[in-house]
Structures are given as structure tokens and as C-alpha cells.
Design a protein around this motif. Structure first.
Motif, PDB file in Angstrom:
ATOM      1  N   THR A 130      33.302  26.258  33.698  1.00  0.00           N
ATOM      2  CA  THR A 130      33.877  26.771  34.945  1.00  0.00           C
ATOM      3  C   THR A 130      35.235  27.424  34.744  1.00  0.00           C
ATOM      4  N   GLY A 131      35.927  27.015  33.668  1.00  0.00           N
ATOM      5  CA  GLY A 131      37.261  27.558  33.408  1.00  0.00           C
ATOM      6  C   GLY A 131      38.384  26.725  33.992  1.00  0.00           C
ATOM      7  N   TYR A 132      38.012  25.646  34.718  1.00  0.00           N
ATOM      8  CA  TYR A 132      39.040  24.828  35.367  1.00  0.00           C
ATOM      9  C   TYR A 132      38.762  23.339  35.176  1.00  0.00           C
ATOM     10  N   ILE A 133      39.809  22.550  35.238  1.00  0.00           N
ATOM     11  CA  ILE A 133      39.682  21.110  35.116  1.00  0.00           C
ATOM     12  C   ILE A 133      38.877  20.561  36.295  1.00  0.00           C
ATOM     13  N   PHE A 134      38.464  19.329  36.169  1.00  0.00           N
ATOM     14  CA  PHE A 134      37.743  18.635  37.224  1.00  0.00           C
ATOM     15  C   PHE A 134      38.594  18.584  38.484  1.00  0.00           C
ATOM     16  N   LYS A 180      44.514  32.782  38.547  1.00  0.00           N
ATOM     17  CA  LYS A 180      45.363  33.958  38.650  1.00  0.00           C
ATOM     18  C   LYS A 180      45.029  34.673  39.967  1.00  0.00           C
ATOM     19  N   PRO A 181      45.945  35.445  40.502  1.00  0.00           N
ATOM     20  CA  PRO A 181      45.648  36.175  41.739  1.00  0.00           C
ATOM     21  C   PRO A 181      44.406  37.056  41.564  1.00  0.00           C
ATOM     22  N   GLY A 182      43.526  36.993  42.549  1.00  0.00           N
ATOM     23  CA  GLY A 182      42.264  37.735  42.480  1.00  0.00           C
ATOM     24  C   GLY A 182      41.124  36.912  41.919  1.00  0.00           C
ATOM     25  N   GLN A 183      41.450  35.822  41.221  1.00  0.00           N
ATOM     26  CA  GLN A 183      40.414  34.996  40.594  1.00  0.00           C
ATOM     27  C   GLN A 183      40.171  33.683  41.347  1.00  0.00           C
ATOM     28  N   SER A 184      40.837  33.519  42.467  1.00  0.00           N
ATOM     29  CA  SER A 184      40.702  32.273  43.218  1.00  0.00           C
ATOM     30  C   SER A 184      39.578  32.344  44.241  1.00  0.00           C
ATOM     31  N   GLU A 185      38.748  31.287  44.290  1.00  0.00           N
ATOM     32  CA  GLU A 185      37.711  31.196  45.311  1.00  0.00           C
ATOM     33  C   GLU A 185      38.304  31.106  46.713  1.00  0.00           C
ATOM     34  N   HIS A 186      39.520  30.643  46.811  1.00  0.00           N
ATOM     35  CA  HIS A 186      40.144  30.516  48.119  1.00  0.00           C
ATOM     36  C   HIS A 186      40.275  31.878  48.813  1.00  0.00           C
ATOM     37  N   GLN A 187      40.374  32.940  48.043  1.00  0.00           N
ATOM     38  CA  GLN A 187      40.507  34.266  48.637  1.00  0.00           C
ATOM     39  C   GLN A 187      39.228  34.698  49.351  1.00  0.00           C
ATOM     40  N   THR A 188      38.084  34.059  49.024  1.00  0.00           N
ATOM     41  CA  THR A 188      36.826  34.393  49.700  1.00  0.00           C
ATOM     42  C   THR A 188      36.778  33.821  51.112  1.00  0.00           C
ATOM     43  N   GLY A 189      37.610  32.813  51.380  1.00  0.00           N
ATOM     44  CA  GLY A 189      37.550  32.135  52.665  1.00  0.00           C
ATOM     45  C   GLY A 189      36.390  31.157  52.764  1.00  0.00           C
ATOM     46  N   ASN A 229      46.675  27.902  33.485  1.00  0.00           N
ATOM     47  CA  ASN A 229      45.350  28.518  33.556  1.00  0.00           C
ATOM     48  C   ASN A 229      44.230  27.491  33.672  1.00  0.00           C
ATOM     49  N   ARG A 230      44.511  26.249  33.329  1.00  0.00           N
ATOM     50  CA  ARG A 230      43.488  25.203  33.394  1.00  0.00           C
ATOM     51  C   ARG A 230      43.266  24.709  34.818  1.00  0.00           C
ATOM     52  N   TYR A 231      44.276  24.811  35.654  1.00  0.00           N
ATOM     53  CA  TYR A 231      44.140  24.249  37.000  1.00  0.00           C
ATOM     54  C   TYR A 231      44.479  25.225  38.128  1.00  0.00           C
ATOM     55  N   SER A 232      44.994  26.382  37.792  1.00  0.00           N
ATOM     56  CA  SER A 232      45.341  27.355  38.826  1.00  0.00           C
ATOM     57  C   SER A 232      44.748  28.715  38.486  1.00  0.00           C
ATOM     58  N   GLN A 249      48.352  33.516  46.391  1.00  0.00           N
ATOM     59  CA  GLN A 249      47.873  32.937  45.133  1.00  0.00           C
ATOM     60  C   GLN A 249      48.767  33.366  43.973  1.00  0.00           C
ATOM     61  N   LYS A 250      49.253  34.577  44.040  1.00  0.00           N
ATOM     62  CA  LYS A 250      50.151  35.076  42.997  1.00  0.00           C
ATOM     63  C   LYS A 250      51.428  34.238  42.934  1.00  0.00           C
ATOM     64  N   THR A 251      51.962  33.902  44.103  1.00  0.00           N
ATOM     65  CA  THR A 251      53.176  33.073  44.148  1.00  0.00           C
ATOM     66  C   THR A 251      52.909  31.681  43.572  1.00  0.00           C
ATOM     67  N   LEU A 252      51.778  31.078  43.983  1.00  0.00           N
ATOM     68  CA  LEU A 252      51.423  29.754  43.467  1.00  0.00           C
ATOM     69  C   LEU A 252      51.288  29.775  41.946  1.00  0.00           C
TER      70      LEU A 252
END
Length: 259
Positions: free
Chosen positions: A224-228, A167-176, A162-165, A145-148
Motif C-alpha cells: 500500500t505504501g503506508y504503515i498500518f 504527498k499532496p495529490g497522493q492522498s485518498e482524503h482529496q477524493t472525499g 513518506n511512510r505515514y503521510s 495536504q501539502k502543509t501537513l
């Protein structure tokens, strides 16, 4: 004769005066129960019933409506909430990652086991309705996520990134527990137009039945902090997903996590 008449009148007057000393009965006094004490006029008046105090949701009284809040913080919980205010550590990785048995854009896609199994059930149901789905992205590590994120910042600047990506540690993808979805054709993948595709419409109407919630709805960026993101779905389990879906609220609103 006159003398006798006067004596009779005098006798009648004496009897009449003596009768005035008898006590008068009170109304209905004879009907009183011997064991009852007559109430005064003040206390005998009808009294208003005391107002009921609404029961607290926390006092455990029968009939109370209590919202059971699931575990939103445990790393093992499928209800773990991750956002810009609730980040994960850089070393966190779910222990039960598996490869979902569904069409994948990349063979490296993994998710937590429960979410992967639910994804299989959902994909099969969609197929019965003539909808072919595919997972484009599932679990992402902190470093990935950090690289992305850094690449997006370099391309579009930090404010826009910040609107669509995340930061590392803040992504739901890291939860699996989250996945980016598309049709097998890949049309409109990671684009707003996905909402108008057959796959996007089907997911919006049905994903909650299988435990998945559209995590970043349209018009809710300030919350939510992110775009649709009509492609981003997050697993919460069928019971919780139904509650969130039927509320019409974002996850942050539903669990009262707004700052």
C-alpha cells in the motif's frame, strides 16, 4: 452291386466339391441397417472425446466467471483509486461535498455525499451495538495536504514522513471518500492502539457492510505504501466493499495495481 456303389461315391464327391464355391457370410451381416455403411475396424474403435478448452473470461460464453472491474480512474467514480502511483491534480475538488450528519471532531469535516450518507448509516448501526464513533478527518484539499506533509517532513525527515503521510495529490482524503475515524472519547486516535479499542474492533469486523474498507491493513506497507492505519477507512460502496473484504486482499492486490 460293386459298380453301383462306385457310381454313388463318385456322385457324392462331385456334389461336395461344388458346394465349396458358395460365399461365406460375414458376422452379423444380416443385421446391418440397409442405410448404414459398415465401419472399418480402425474407425469402429471407440474414440476419445476431444478435450474442452477452458473458456476465456472475455469471450462472453454462458457460464464464464467474469470479474467486473469498476471505473478506477474517473474523478466522479466512487471507486477512484488514488495512491503514490495514481495522483490527483492540485485543482481537483469533489463537486458534491457535504457535512456528514454524525459526530465530528471539527465542524469543517466534509465528505462526498454518498460516502457521508453511508457513514451516517454505519454510525447508527454502531450505536445500536453500543459503539460511539466520530470522524476526525474527511476531505482534504491539495494545499492542506501539502502543509501537513511539509510539516511532517520537517519534523521526521522525508523518508519517515513518506511512510505515514501522503504527498499532496497522493492522498485518498482529496477524493472525499476517505475518513480517519475514532471513538467519541478520542482514545488512540491516529495511533496503532486504536485497533484494540472497542471502536477499532467493531469497524474492522463491520465497516465493509456499509461500504467502507480498511485501506491500509497491518503488514501490507510494501504493497500500500503506508504503515498500518487502523483508523483510515475508504468508501467503495457496499457491493464492491464486500468483494474486497472477502478477498482478504489490499485494494492494490485486488485490482492488480501493483508495480
Amino acid at each position: 452291386m460293386l459298380k453301383m456303389t462306385k457310381m454313388l461315391i463318385a456322385f457324392l464327391l462331385i456334389v461336395s466339391v461344388g458346394g465349396c464355391g458358395k460365399k461365406a457370410k460375414t458376422p452379423n451381416e444380416d443385421n446391418l441397417n440397409p442405410t448404414e455403411t459398415p465401419q472399418s475396424q480402425e474407425t469402429a474403435q471407440p474414440t476419445a472425446e476431444p478435450e474442452e478448452t477452458p473458456a476465456s473470461n472475455n469471450d462472453g460464453n454462458e457460464g464464464d466467471i467474469v470479474m467486473e472491474v469498476p471505473d478506477l480512474t474517473s474523478l466522479d467514480s466512487i471507486n477512484l483509486i488514488v495512491n503514490k502511483q495514481r495522483p490527483l491534480g492540485e485543482d481537483y475538488e469533489p463537486a458534491d461535498l457535504v457535512k456528514p450528519d454524525v459526530p465530528l471532531a471539527k465542524s469543517s469535516v466534509t465528505m462526498r455525499q454518498e460516502a457521508a450518507e453511508a457513514m451516517k448509516i454505519m454510525f447508527d448501526a454502531a450505536k445500536e451495538d453500543g459503539i460511539s464513533l466520530m470522524i476526525g478527518s474527511g476531505y482534504r484539499s491539495y494545499d492542506y495536504q501539502k502543509t501537513l506533509y511539509n510539516n511532517y517532513v520537517a519534523r521526521d525527515g522525508e523518508e519517515e514522513a513518506n511512510r505515514y503521510s501522503a504527498k499532496p495529490g497522493q492522498s485518498e482524503h482529496q477524493t472525499g471518500l476517505a475518513a480517519d475515524l475514532s471513538g467519541t472519547s478520542g482514545n488512540c486516535y491516529l495511533k496503532g492502539c486504536f485497533k484494540d479499542t472497542d471502536e477499532g474492533v467493531w469497524l474492522k469486523e463491520n465497516a465493509w457492510k456499509y461500504g467502507f474498507i480498511l485501506r491500509y491493513p497491518e503488514g501490507k506497507e510494501e504493497i500500500t505504501g503506508y504503515i498500518f492505519e487502523p483508523w483510515h477507512y475508504r468508501y467503495f460502496g457496499t457491493e464492491e466493499a464486500q468483494k474486497i473484504f472477502e478477498s482478504g486482499l489490499t485494494v492494490e492486490e485486488y485490482y492488480n495495481l501493483q508495480d
